[in-house]
Design an enzyme around this catalytic site. Sequence first.
Site, short mmCIF file in Angstrom:
data_model
loop_
_atom_site.label_atom_id
_atom_site.label_comp_id
_atom_site.label_asym_id
_atom_site.label_seq_id
_atom_site.Cartn_x
_atom_site.Cartn_y
_atom_site.Cartn_z
N HIS A 246 6.60 1.12 -3.77
CA HIS A 246 6.06 -0.16 -4.25
C HIS A 246 7.25 -1.07 -4.58
O HIS A 246 7.95 -1.52 -3.68
CB HIS A 246 5.14 0.13 -5.43
CG HIS A 246 4.27 -1.00 -5.89
ND1 HIS A 246 4.14 -2.17 -5.20
CD2 HIS A 246 3.47 -1.13 -6.99
CE1 HIS A 246 3.32 -2.97 -5.85
NE2 HIS A 246 2.90 -2.36 -6.94
N HIS B 54 2.76 -1.88 5.61
CA HIS B 54 2.03 -2.32 4.43
C HIS B 54 0.60 -1.83 4.54
O HIS B 54 0.05 -1.78 5.63
CB HIS B 54 2.05 -3.86 4.35
CG HIS B 54 1.73 -4.36 2.98
ND1 HIS B 54 0.45 -4.49 2.53
CD2 HIS B 54 2.54 -4.73 1.97
CE1 HIS B 54 0.48 -4.93 1.29
NE2 HIS B 54 1.73 -5.08 0.92
N ASP C 84 9.79 -6.84 1.03
CA ASP C 84 11.00 -6.20 0.52
C ASP C 84 12.11 -6.06 1.53
O ASP C 84 13.22 -5.68 1.17
CB ASP C 84 10.64 -4.80 -0.02
CG ASP C 84 9.91 -4.91 -1.33
OD1 ASP C 84 10.26 -5.80 -2.10
OD2 ASP C 84 8.99 -4.11 -1.56
N1 ACO Z 1 8.43 3.76 8.70
C1 ACO Z 1 8.00 4.66 9.63
N2 ACO Z 1 6.72 5.01 9.78
C2 ACO Z 1 5.83 4.44 8.95
C3 ACO Z 1 6.19 3.49 7.96
C4 ACO Z 1 7.56 3.16 7.86
N3 ACO Z 1 7.98 2.29 6.96
N4 ACO Z 1 5.11 3.08 7.28
C5 ACO Z 1 4.08 3.74 7.81
N5 ACO Z 1 4.51 4.55 8.83
C6 ACO Z 1 3.67 5.38 9.70
C7 ACO Z 1 3.17 6.62 9.01
O1 ACO Z 1 4.03 7.72 9.21
C8 ACO Z 1 1.83 6.81 9.67
O2 ACO Z 1 2.05 7.36 10.95
P1 ACO Z 1 0.97 8.42 11.58
O3 ACO Z 1 -0.28 7.61 11.76
O4 ACO Z 1 1.61 8.90 12.83
O5 ACO Z 1 0.83 9.49 10.53
C9 ACO Z 1 1.31 5.39 9.89
O6 ACO Z 1 2.52 4.58 10.01
C10 ACO Z 1 0.44 4.84 8.76
O7 ACO Z 1 1.17 5.01 7.55
P2 ACO Z 1 0.53 5.29 6.12
O8 ACO Z 1 1.53 5.96 5.27
O9 ACO Z 1 -0.80 5.96 6.33
O10 ACO Z 1 0.25 3.82 5.63
P3 ACO Z 1 -0.06 3.39 4.15
O11 ACO Z 1 -0.91 2.20 4.24
O12 ACO Z 1 -0.54 4.54 3.34
O13 ACO Z 1 1.39 3.02 3.57
C11 ACO Z 1 3.30 1.87 2.88
C12 ACO Z 1 1.85 1.75 3.34
C13 ACO Z 1 3.37 2.81 1.65
C14 ACO Z 1 3.82 0.50 2.45
C15 ACO Z 1 4.14 2.44 4.04
O14 ACO Z 1 4.08 1.60 5.16
C16 ACO Z 1 5.59 2.70 3.63
O15 ACO Z 1 5.90 3.76 3.07
N6 ACO Z 1 6.52 1.72 3.89
C17 ACO Z 1 7.88 1.86 3.48
C18 ACO Z 1 8.01 1.55 1.99
C19 ACO Z 1 7.89 0.06 1.70
O16 ACO Z 1 8.48 -0.77 2.38
N7 ACO Z 1 7.11 -0.25 0.66
C20 ACO Z 1 6.93 -1.64 0.20
C21 ACO Z 1 5.51 -2.04 0.36
S1 ACO Z 1 5.31 -3.71 -0.03
C22 ACO Z 1 5.30 -3.77 -1.72
O17 ACO Z 1 5.02 -2.86 -2.44
C23 ACO Z 1 5.68 -5.01 -2.24
#
Ligand code: ACO
Length: 430
Positions: free
Chosen positions: A268, A309, A365
């Site tokens: 987050h 996201h 971010d």
């Molecule tokens: N890099 C690589 N792969 C990713 C990423 C990433 N940043 N984000 C998601 N994926 C992949 C997952 O591995 C998953 O793949 P799969 O379907 O083969 O299993 C798919 O994309 C969906 O991902 P989820 O984790 O199910 O998506 P969720 O909606 O739960 O997560 C989140 C959203 C937490 C923001 C995620 O994209 C992430 O961890 N991003 C990196 C951290 C980040 O930048 N956070 C800031 C968010 S914005 C904020 O808080 C202001």
Amino acid sequence: MPKDSLTVTDNRTGKQYELPIENGAVRGMDLRQIKVSDDDFGLMSYDPAFMNTASCKSSITFIDGDKGILRYRGYPIEQLAEKATYLETAYLLRHGELPTKPQLEDWKKNITLHTFVHENVKKFMDGFHYDAHPMGMFTSTMAALSTFYPDAKNIFDAESRQLQIYRLIGKVTTIAAFAYRHSIGLPYTHPEDDLTYAGNFLKMLFKRSEAHYKPNPVLEKALDVLFILHADHEQNCSTNAMRSVGSSHVDPYSALAAASAALYGPLHGGANEAVLRMLKEIGSKDKIPAFIKEVKEGKGDKRLMGFGHRVYKNYDPRAKIIKKLADDVFEVTGRNPLLDIALELEKIALEDDYFVKRKLYPNVDFYSGLIYQAMKFPVDMFPVLFAIGRTSGWVAQWEEMLLDGEQKIARPRQLYLGHAQRQYVPLVRR
Ligand code: ACO
């Protein structure tokens, strides 16, 4: 004639039910009538991490994640970032309308008045270890404020709520600045009424021996815009924490400390810190393909931080604004050398099938950390900066929750899959 309802057949019993559809949703409680027998508890919905469950009705922030739209009270984020100030935006979030000139003056005056903290807050903060993380100091000090303002428990008294909101928006900058000064061993600097919200914050952070600290207007404006961009984002993890903890009718300082703790996590508010560490780890443009390969092979264990996201399945509109803002800031501070790696990383990721298929785009971010670093903020301060901006959203959402007659203490259900009853086994027989 189509009806706004959903007809469900329970194949266990053959019975049919008609569930009303309201605002594009069925009520979870309407499922409870679906039972196999009289003593059946009734059907529940299972939705870990609230992927498809609306926990409230809200009129504050609108997001269309597929189209990349973000609006506060109907106003596009692009217009607010360009034309409004952070305090004007904070007023809008809380009151629902843009302020008139006298309303804005009054709002600013009250918030500025409440930037001061009790001397004991300083003593409290002095107790932290010299290398304490500023976000830990910020979160705990926000919780400690509830002991300074016992009147904040009167959450259903509109005047008291108003006062706590002034105090919260005012004091977060002072406490954040104190946390920073503490971590580098400098004496705390008091707020100054003549400066803007962002300018005053810069002064409390960076003033040294000069008689009058003058914030750089470009950096002051950039910080104000960053606060606007972070002000609210509907039911994100920390706002959900604010509402959920606030639903127990605790005072807003305690609820805000919980929200702040939620924001601390790397998924987050800690993400921009993680982005910078990632860019440093990559080190140079030629190492990007190998890094992307690792991310793809890691299947979620290693992530491209600042990408993806829960709600946006398109370019995060805030990331677009920040990317432009970076040019203004770098003109003053000099170019952050990590920017070239970030730009190249974005370019490669946006063309890569793995990211395209999963609709992973840069989020707010991805670039904010580069700006903060160029402005001389240490990475540990990044989530604290996020918390300052988000405070206006947290308090607006908290108040909306309190005044919503349908809300009750937040209390999810569970599907119990553990043991059925069993007998205690004495220690000697285990
Ligand atoms: N890099 C690589 N792969 C990713 C990423 C990433 N940043 N984000 C998601 N994926 C992949 C997952 O591995 C998953 O793949 P799969 O379907 O083969 O299993 C798919 O994309 C969906 O991902 P989820 O984790 O199910 O998506 P969720 O909606 O739960 O997560 C989140 C959203 C937490 C923001 C995620 O994209 C992430 O961890 N991003 C990196 C951290 C980040 O930048 N956070 C800031 C968010 S914005 C904020 O808080 C202001």
